[in-house]
Write a protein that holds these residues in place. Sequence first.
Motif, PDB file in Angstrom:
ATOM      1  N   TYR A  16      -3.286  14.129  15.335  1.00 27.36           N
ATOM      2  CA  TYR A  16      -3.094  13.478  14.042  1.00 27.36           C
ATOM      3  C   TYR A  16      -1.711  12.834  14.007  1.00 27.36           C
ATOM      4  N   TYR A  17      -1.678  11.525  13.783  1.00 24.97           N
ATOM      5  CA  TYR A  17      -0.418  10.794  13.675  1.00 24.97           C
ATOM      6  C   TYR A  17      -0.041  10.690  12.207  1.00 24.97           C
ATOM      7  N   THR A  18       1.194  11.007  11.899  1.00 29.46           N
ATOM      8  CA  THR A  18       1.652  10.967  10.519  1.00 29.46           C
ATOM      9  C   THR A  18       3.102  10.518  10.441  1.00 29.46           C
ATOM     10  N   LYS A  19       3.465  10.035   9.260  1.00 30.54           N
ATOM     11  CA  LYS A  19       4.873   9.744   8.994  1.00 30.54           C
ATOM     12  C   LYS A  19       5.600  11.072   8.879  1.00 30.54           C
ATOM     13  N   THR A  20       6.911  11.022   8.931  1.00 29.60           N
ATOM     14  CA  THR A  20       7.715  12.233   8.816  1.00 29.60           C
ATOM     15  C   THR A  20       7.326  13.003   7.564  1.00 29.60           C
ATOM     16  N   MET A  21       7.021  14.282   7.750  1.00 34.36           N
ATOM     17  CA  MET A  21       6.621  15.136   6.632  1.00 34.36           C
ATOM     18  C   MET A  21       7.856  15.772   6.004  1.00 34.36           C
ATOM     19  N   PRO A  22       7.779  16.118   4.717  1.00 33.33           N
ATOM     20  CA  PRO A  22       8.895  16.821   4.082  1.00 33.33           C
ATOM     21  C   PRO A  22       9.172  18.142   4.798  1.00 33.33           C
ATOM     22  N   ARG A  23      10.426  18.526   4.844  1.00 37.97           N
ATOM     23  CA  ARG A  23      10.842  19.752   5.530  1.00 37.97           C
ATOM     24  C   ARG A  23      10.082  20.973   4.991  1.00 37.97           C
ATOM     25  N   TYR A  24       9.910  21.050   3.673  1.00 38.39           N
ATOM     26  CA  TYR A  24       9.212  22.191   3.090  1.00 38.39           C
ATOM     27  C   TYR A  24       7.788  22.306   3.636  1.00 38.39           C
ATOM     28  N   LEU A  25       7.085  21.175   3.733  1.00 41.06           N
ATOM     29  CA  LEU A  25       5.708  21.191   4.228  1.00 41.06           C
ATOM     30  C   LEU A  25       5.664  21.535   5.716  1.00 41.06           C
ATOM     31  N   ARG A  26       6.633  21.037   6.483  1.00 39.28           N
ATOM     32  CA  ARG A  26       6.684  21.394   7.912  1.00 39.28           C
ATOM     33  C   ARG A  26       6.868  22.889   8.093  1.00 39.28           C
ATOM     34  N   LYS A  27       7.727  23.487   7.262  1.00 38.86           N
ATOM     35  CA  LYS A  27       8.019  24.921   7.396  1.00 38.86           C
ATOM     36  C   LYS A  27       6.992  25.806   6.703  1.00 38.86           C
ATOM     37  N   ASN A  28       6.296  25.257   5.702  1.00 39.38           N
ATOM     38  CA  ASN A  28       5.333  26.024   4.915  1.00 39.38           C
ATOM     39  C   ASN A  28       4.026  25.256   4.756  1.00 39.38           C
ATOM     40  N   PRO A  29       3.318  24.990   5.849  1.00 39.30           N
ATOM     41  CA  PRO A  29       2.054  24.244   5.701  1.00 39.30           C
ATOM     42  C   PRO A  29       1.077  25.026   4.834  1.00 39.30           C
ATOM     43  N   ARG A  44       1.510  14.471  15.646  1.00 37.50           N
ATOM     44  CA  ARG A  44       2.467  13.553  16.255  1.00 37.50           C
ATOM     45  C   ARG A  44       3.187  12.855  15.103  1.00 37.50           C
ATOM     46  N   THR A  45       4.445  13.184  14.895  1.00 36.09           N
ATOM     47  CA  THR A  45       5.217  12.615  13.801  1.00 36.09           C
ATOM     48  C   THR A  45       5.958  11.377  14.290  1.00 36.09           C
ATOM     49  N   VAL A  46       5.836  10.301  13.524  1.00 32.55           N
ATOM     50  CA  VAL A  46       6.547   9.059  13.842  1.00 32.55           C
ATOM     51  C   VAL A  46       7.297   8.610  12.595  1.00 32.55           C
ATOM     52  N   SER A  47       8.316   7.804  12.778  1.00 25.42           N
ATOM     53  CA  SER A  47       9.104   7.305  11.653  1.00 25.42           C
ATOM     54  C   SER A  47       8.241   6.384  10.791  1.00 25.42           C
ATOM     55  N   HIS A  48       8.700   6.121   9.567  1.00 26.28           N
ATOM     56  CA  HIS A  48       7.969   5.222   8.668  1.00 26.28           C
ATOM     57  C   HIS A  48       7.816   3.836   9.300  1.00 26.28           C
ATOM     58  N   ASP A  49       8.889   3.350   9.949  1.00 28.87           N
ATOM     59  CA  ASP A  49       8.822   2.030  10.596  1.00 28.87           C
ATOM     60  C   ASP A  49       7.827   2.029  11.752  1.00 28.87           C
ATOM     61  N   GLU A  50       7.856   3.069  12.565  1.00 33.07           N
ATOM     62  CA  GLU A  50       6.929   3.164  13.697  1.00 33.07           C
ATOM     63  C   GLU A  50       5.488   3.279  13.208  1.00 33.07           C
ATOM     64  N   TYR A  51       5.272   4.052  12.154  1.00 37.52           N
ATOM     65  CA  TYR A  51       3.934   4.193  11.583  1.00 37.52           C
ATOM     66  C   TYR A  51       3.419   2.840  11.108  1.00 37.52           C
ATOM     67  N   ARG A  52       4.265   2.095  10.400  1.00 38.82           N
ATOM     68  CA  ARG A  52       3.876   0.775   9.900  1.00 38.82           C
ATOM     69  C   ARG A  52       3.587  -0.167  11.074  1.00 38.82           C
ATOM     70  N   ARG A  53       4.413  -0.086  12.130  1.00 37.28           N
ATOM     71  CA  ARG A  53       4.203  -0.937  13.305  1.00 37.28           C
ATOM     72  C   ARG A  53       2.885  -0.602  13.997  1.00 37.28           C
ATOM     73  N   LEU A  54       2.592   0.681  14.149  1.00 37.46           N
ATOM     74  CA  LEU A  54       1.383   1.109  14.858  1.00 37.46           C
ATOM     75  C   LEU A  54       0.115   0.948  14.032  1.00 37.46           C
ATOM     76  N   VAL A 117     -10.801  12.595  -4.929  1.00 42.85           N
ATOM     77  CA  VAL A 117     -10.760  12.791  -3.487  1.00 42.85           C
ATOM     78  C   VAL A 117      -9.310  12.707  -3.029  1.00 42.85           C
ATOM     79  N   PRO A 118      -8.745  13.813  -2.515  1.00 45.43           N
ATOM     80  CA  PRO A 118      -7.369  13.773  -2.043  1.00 45.43           C
ATOM     81  C   PRO A 118      -7.271  12.960  -0.756  1.00 45.43           C
ATOM     82  N   GLY A 119      -6.117  12.456  -0.467  1.00 45.18           N
ATOM     83  CA  GLY A 119      -5.939  11.683   0.757  1.00 45.18           C
ATOM     84  C   GLY A 119      -4.685  12.084   1.494  1.00 45.18           C
ATOM     85  N   GLY A 120      -4.614  11.670   2.728  1.00 49.54           N
ATOM     86  CA  GLY A 120      -3.421  11.904   3.526  1.00 49.54           C
ATOM     87  C   GLY A 120      -3.463  13.158   4.365  1.00 49.54           C
TER      88      GLY A 120
END
Length: 125
Positions: A16-29, A44-54, A117-120
């Motif tokens: 799963y490719y995603t933009k950088t997640m908040p620290r709280y969510l990374r530590k407490n999924p 696979r975490t990528v920057s906002h710019d990289e996500y937009r590019r890809l 319907v939730p997303g993301g």
Amino acid sequence: TQSTTNSNNPKLRFVYYTKTMPRYLRKNPNGNLLRALALGMEIRTVSHDEYRRLFGGLHGGSTFAPADLDPPVPGRSLWMPQGGACGIALPGSDKLAEEICDYWGRNGRGMKLSVCVPGGTCTTA
């Protein structure tokens, strides 16, 4: 996607490719993220710019992976972009809608139904 650890032991992979997640969510999924991680999802975490590019523009709903991404198993990987934005998700979305309508028809006692319907976090169920 499917990969093989050896010829007798097939192993499914979900990358799963995603933009950088908040620290709280990374530590407490929690919720869908927690369940997907427990089932072996690889993030696979990528920057906002990289996500937009890809994934922006053409690749946002395309069934073809961006050329810059290497598939986990070349020729044997399924690309599922942004859930409901992709036609591959339509049969699953239709099935989900049918199940909701059937359930509500039996149990809703004539009340109106609203569906959110939730997303993301998944590919549209």
